[in-house]
Design a protein around this motif. Structure first.
Motif, PDB file in Angstrom:
ATOM      1  N   GLY A   1      48.386  46.646  41.625  1.00  0.00           N
ATOM      2  CA  GLY A   1      48.326  47.273  42.987  1.00  0.00           C
ATOM      3  C   GLY A   1      47.130  47.225  43.657  1.00  0.00           C
ATOM      4  N   THR A   2      46.048  47.682  42.981  1.00  0.00           N
ATOM      5  CA  THR A   2      44.507  47.560  43.594  1.00  0.00           C
ATOM      6  C   THR A   2      44.285  46.446  44.077  1.00  0.00           C
ATOM      7  OG1 THR A   2      43.923  49.596  41.835  1.00  0.00           O
ATOM      8  CG2 THR A   2      42.238  48.366  42.853  1.00  0.00           C
ATOM      9  N   TRP A   3      44.665  45.404  43.360  1.00  0.00           N
ATOM     10  CA  TRP A   3      44.209  43.954  43.698  1.00  0.00           C
ATOM     11  C   TRP A   3      44.845  43.623  45.009  1.00  0.00           C
ATOM     12  CZ3 TRP A   3      40.150  41.582  42.264  1.00  0.00           C
ATOM     13  CH2 TRP A   3      39.440  41.830  40.987  1.00  0.00           C
ATOM     14  N   TRP A   4      46.311  43.843  44.958  1.00  0.00           N
ATOM     15  CA  TRP A   4      47.111  43.639  46.441  1.00  0.00           C
ATOM     16  C   TRP A   4      46.759  44.398  47.368  1.00  0.00           C
ATOM     17  CZ3 TRP A   4      50.048  39.643  47.157  1.00  0.00           C
ATOM     18  CH2 TRP A   4      50.797  38.972  46.022  1.00  0.00           C
ATOM     19  N   ARG A   5      46.299  45.696  47.134  1.00  0.00           N
ATOM     20  CA  ARG A   5      45.733  46.463  48.216  1.00  0.00           C
ATOM     21  C   ARG A   5      44.455  45.838  48.765  1.00  0.00           C
ATOM     22  NH1 ARG A   5      45.443  50.981  45.861  1.00  0.00           N
ATOM     23  NH2 ARG A   5      47.481  51.327  45.604  1.00  0.00           N
ATOM     24  N   ARG A   6      43.638  45.633  48.050  1.00  0.00           N
ATOM     25  CA  ARG A   6      42.319  45.161  48.383  1.00  0.00           C
ATOM     26  C   ARG A   6      42.576  43.842  49.219  1.00  0.00           C
ATOM     27  NH1 ARG A   6      37.679  42.014  45.219  1.00  0.00           N
ATOM     28  NH2 ARG A   6      39.198  40.351  45.499  1.00  0.00           N
ATOM     29  N   ASN A   7      43.282  42.892  48.704  1.00  0.00           N
ATOM     30  CA  ASN A   7      43.374  41.525  49.027  1.00  0.00           C
ATOM     31  C   ASN A   7      44.195  41.522  50.538  1.00  0.00           C
ATOM     32  OD1 ASN A   7      41.930  40.324  47.171  1.00  0.00           O
ATOM     33  ND2 ASN A   7      43.671  39.649  45.947  1.00  0.00           N
ATOM     34  N   GLY A   8      45.257  42.584  50.486  1.00  0.00           N
ATOM     35  CA  GLY A   8      46.049  42.772  51.787  1.00  0.00           C
ATOM     36  C   GLY A   8      45.103  43.172  52.889  1.00  0.00           C
ATOM     37  N   LEU A   9      44.127  43.903  52.485  1.00  0.00           N
ATOM     38  CA  LEU A   9      43.208  44.609  53.578  1.00  0.00           C
ATOM     39  C   LEU A   9      42.198  43.378  54.116  1.00  0.00           C
ATOM     40  CD1 LEU A   9      42.544  48.092  52.262  1.00  0.00           C
ATOM     41  CD2 LEU A   9      43.834  47.434  54.391  1.00  0.00           C
TER      42      LEU A   9
END
Length: 100
Positions: A12-20
């Motif tokens: 979830g942290t990776w997806w959130r960072r890459n999404g931003l």
């Protein structure tokens, strides 16, 4: 592994960072497209180059993960960045010397 926390980041942290980062890149893409249609004279080219530098910086730092790579990899990336900066400078000098 993050030495400060002692554990790996979650998915979830990776997806959130890459999404931003992706959202920031999309906003910069739309702003560069909008700026292309605004008649600002020579500032249009300068604004486009500044936006391109910001976009490439985001890609290099976060997607290529240069902050976590070995020094030789960073040196190669910096050498490529210097080469591209020279090309942009020469292109920008050509554009500025042309009559309007």
């Amino acid at each position: 592994m993050n030495p400060q926390q002692g554990r790996l980041p979650t998915a979830g942290t990776w997806w959130r960072r890459n999404g931003l980062i992706w959202l920031a890149l999309m906003l910069l893409l739309f702003s560069s497209t909008a700026i292309a249609y605004v008649p600002m004279g020579r500032l249009t080219t300068a604004a486009g180059i500044v936006i391109a530098v910001i976009k490439s910086g985001l890609v290099m730092l976060f997607f290529m993960e240069l902050t976590k790579s070995k020094p030789l990899i960073r040196l190669a990336a910096v050498a490529g960045l210097v080469f591209v900066a020279v090309l942009f400078t020469l292109t920008f000098a050509d554009v500025l010397t042309r009559p309007s």
